[in-house]
Design a protein around this motif. Structure first.
Motif, short mmCIF file in Angstrom:
data_model
loop_
_atom_site.label_atom_id
_atom_site.label_comp_id
_atom_site.label_asym_id
_atom_site.label_seq_id
_atom_site.Cartn_x
_atom_site.Cartn_y
_atom_site.Cartn_z
N PHE A 192 1.37 13.30 25.60
CA PHE A 192 1.10 13.90 26.92
C PHE A 192 1.66 13.05 28.07
O PHE A 192 1.51 13.42 29.23
CB PHE A 192 -0.41 14.09 27.14
N PHE A 193 2.24 11.90 27.74
CA PHE A 193 2.65 10.99 28.82
C PHE A 193 4.16 10.79 28.87
O PHE A 193 4.66 9.73 29.20
CB PHE A 193 1.91 9.64 28.66
N ARG A 194 4.87 11.85 28.56
CA ARG A 194 6.33 11.83 28.59
C ARG A 194 6.86 11.43 29.96
O ARG A 194 6.44 12.01 30.97
CB ARG A 194 6.86 13.23 28.26
N ASP A 195 7.74 10.41 29.99
CA ASP A 195 8.42 9.98 31.23
C ASP A 195 7.47 9.52 32.33
O ASP A 195 7.80 9.60 33.51
CB ASP A 195 9.34 11.09 31.76
N LEU A 196 6.28 9.08 31.95
CA LEU A 196 5.33 8.60 32.96
C LEU A 196 5.13 7.09 32.80
O LEU A 196 5.39 6.52 31.74
CB LEU A 196 3.98 9.32 32.79
N PRO B 189 12.33 -3.14 25.72
CA PRO B 189 12.65 -3.15 27.16
C PRO B 189 11.72 -2.30 28.01
O PRO B 189 11.67 -2.48 29.24
CB PRO B 189 14.09 -2.59 27.19
N LYS B 190 11.01 -1.38 27.40
CA LYS B 190 10.10 -0.53 28.20
C LYS B 190 8.74 -1.19 28.44
O LYS B 190 7.92 -0.69 29.19
CB LYS B 190 9.87 0.80 27.48
N ILE B 191 8.47 -2.31 27.71
CA ILE B 191 7.15 -2.94 27.83
C ILE B 191 7.18 -4.10 28.82
O ILE B 191 8.05 -4.96 28.76
CB ILE B 191 6.66 -3.43 26.44
N HIS B 192 6.22 -4.08 29.74
CA HIS B 192 6.05 -5.17 30.70
C HIS B 192 4.65 -5.77 30.50
O HIS B 192 3.76 -5.09 29.98
CB HIS B 192 6.15 -4.65 32.13
N PHE B 193 4.47 -6.99 30.94
CA PHE B 193 3.16 -7.65 30.76
C PHE B 193 2.53 -8.00 32.09
O PHE B 193 3.20 -8.49 33.00
CB PHE B 193 3.33 -8.92 29.91
N GLN B 194 1.27 -7.74 32.19
CA GLN B 194 0.48 -8.15 33.36
C GLN B 194 -0.55 -9.14 32.83
O GLN B 194 -1.55 -8.76 32.24
CB GLN B 194 -0.20 -6.91 33.96
N SER C 14 7.50 3.72 31.21
CA SER C 14 7.22 2.28 31.10
C SER C 14 5.78 2.09 30.61
O SER C 14 4.92 2.93 30.85
CB SER C 14 7.38 1.60 32.46
N VAL C 15 5.57 1.00 29.90
CA VAL C 15 4.22 0.67 29.41
C VAL C 15 3.90 -0.76 29.83
O VAL C 15 4.61 -1.70 29.45
CB VAL C 15 4.14 0.77 27.86
N THR C 16 2.85 -0.91 30.63
CA THR C 16 2.42 -2.25 31.05
C THR C 16 1.25 -2.68 30.18
O THR C 16 0.24 -1.96 30.10
CB THR C 16 1.98 -2.24 32.53
N ILE C 17 1.39 -3.81 29.51
CA ILE C 17 0.26 -4.35 28.73
C ILE C 17 -0.54 -5.27 29.65
O ILE C 17 0.00 -6.23 30.20
CB ILE C 17 0.75 -5.11 27.48
N ILE C 18 -1.81 -4.93 29.81
CA ILE C 18 -2.68 -5.71 30.69
C ILE C 18 -3.57 -6.58 29.80
O ILE C 18 -4.33 -6.06 28.97
CB ILE C 18 -3.57 -4.77 31.54
N HIS C 19 -3.44 -7.89 29.97
CA HIS C 19 -4.23 -8.78 29.11
C HIS C 19 -4.98 -9.80 29.96
O HIS C 19 -4.45 -10.30 30.96
CB HIS C 19 -3.30 -9.48 28.10
N THR D 177 6.00 3.73 23.85
CA THR D 177 7.33 3.67 24.47
C THR D 177 8.24 4.82 23.99
O THR D 177 9.26 5.09 24.59
CB THR D 177 8.05 2.33 24.20
N LYS D 178 7.83 5.50 22.92
CA LYS D 178 8.60 6.68 22.48
C LYS D 178 8.53 7.79 23.51
O LYS D 178 9.38 8.67 23.55
CB LYS D 178 8.00 7.23 21.18
#
Ligand code: NAP
Length: 322
Positions: free
Chosen positions: A152-156, A204-209, A180-185, A175-176
């Motif tokens: 349900f989260f295509r291109d979001l 490349p689509k994963i970022h870290f917070q 973008s996917v931000t991992i919040i830890h 990421t499929k």
């Protein structure tokens, strides 16, 4: 007064209700002790009561809403003679047969049920962030299952909370679909295994917070963003995202069986030879004994297995008694 039953099923998610359909069709007149309504996932109908659309349950070409699917399961079992008791099991004695079961409705020292066989399908619940907006937004941008809801989260832009293997797995899977996917830890180091960390870092689509906790969810009917607090500076910031996946662990609902059934180190019931537990006559199915697959369809499949195991077990007992 204590009611005697051939089979008592504890829990009413896809596993318990499938076991109810099969045991009812085998004329075993099961009673399902289905739990009590609550805001968490250990409620009647299980975790699917907290989801919206389910598109991967086979047989529903256009998908079906989680609560509607569970309502169908329930009516189907009822049609063949299953009955329901809306209460929680508060105490169970599995030391002798027939087994004794007390519920939150018990108003005497006597058990509500005695049972020749028990099927345990109490499921597991996702740990949540304990934010007051969670109840409103679960299934509306807030999710605990990437396999179920990722599509349900295509291109979001979305985020995942957690630093363990589940969080990495969910993030990589998401990421499929997502932009973008931000991992919040909450810390600066991940808990996840090295291989999962490497895969996440390489994507490349994963970022870290890092060093961040979610303190507020925004949006009335749909998630629109979150407030993050930096654990080192207490500084707050806003992240605009349409989806938030909470992946901070699961807990099986097994407290009432502690000390009576073999469990693994995380409290999941250990089954062998199908759905048999270490106590003869007690069977377990669904997420309460499965921390790997955790899908409605796999839970339903193991509910069917438990019903067949019970049927065969009862038949063998009756033969022995003759
Ligand atoms: P986990 O290993 O317990 O990790 C939970 C993560 O959530 C930790 O990073 C923890 O932070 C964080 N967390 C816990 N409570 C939090 C809170 N209230 N707010 C913010 N963050 C919180 O759980 P899991 O990832 O579900 O894994 C469970 C088990 O299954 C593990 O043994 C794991 O290896 C296994 N598993 C394996 C795979 C695989 O191999 N493919 C996939 C999934 C799971 P801290 O690190 O700071 O404690």
């Amino acid at each position: 007064m204590t009611q005697h039953k051939e089979v008592v099923i504890v829990g009413s998610g896809p596993a318990g209700l499938t076991a109810a359909i099969y045991t009812a069709r085998a004329n075993l007149s099961p009673v399902v002790i289905e739990g009590e309504p609550s805001s968490t996932s250990d409620q009647p109908g299980g975790q699917l009561m907290l989801t919206t659309e389910i598109e991967n349950f086979p047989g529903f070409i256009d998908g079906i809403m989680g609560p509607e699917l569970m309502s169908n399961f329930r009516s189907q079992a009822e049609r063949f003679g299953a009955s329901y008791h809306t209460a929680k099991v508060t105490k169970i004695d599995l030391s002798n047969r027939p087994f004794q079961i007390w519920t939150s409705d018990s108003n005497s020292a006597d058990p509500d049920y005695s049972a020749e066989a028990v099927i345990i399908s109490t499921g597991a619940r996702s740990l949540m962030l304990d934010l007051e907006e969670e109840v409103r937004l679960i299934g509306h941008g807030l999710s605990t299952c990437a396999t179920c809801d990722g599509f349900f989260f295509r291109d979001l832009d979305i985020a995942v909370v957690g630093g363990g293997d589940s969080a990495m797995e969910e993030a990589i899977f998401l990421t499929k679909f997502a932009k973008s996917v931000t991992i919040i830890h909450r810390r600066k180091e991940l808990r996840a295994s090295k291989i999962m960390q490497d895969r996440a870092f390489a994507n490349p689509k994963i970022h870290f917070q890092w060093n961040s906790v979610v303190t507020k969810l925004h949006g009335d009917t749909q998630l629109e963003g979150i407030t993050l607090s930096d654990t080192t500076t207490n500084q707050e910031s806003r992240l605009d995202i349409k989806g938030l996946f909470v992946a901070i662990g699961h807990v099986p609902n097994t407290d009432v069986f502690l000390g009576q059934l073999d469990m693994d180190q995380n409290g999941y019931i250990v089954t062998r030879d199908g759905t048999h537990t270490n106590v003869d006559g007690v069977f377990a199915c669904g997420d309460v004994q499965d921390h790997t697959y955790r899908q409605a369809i796999t839970a339903a499949g193991s509910g069917c297995m438990a019903a067949i195991d019970v049927e065969r077990w009862l038949e063998a007992k009756h033969h022995q008694a003759v």
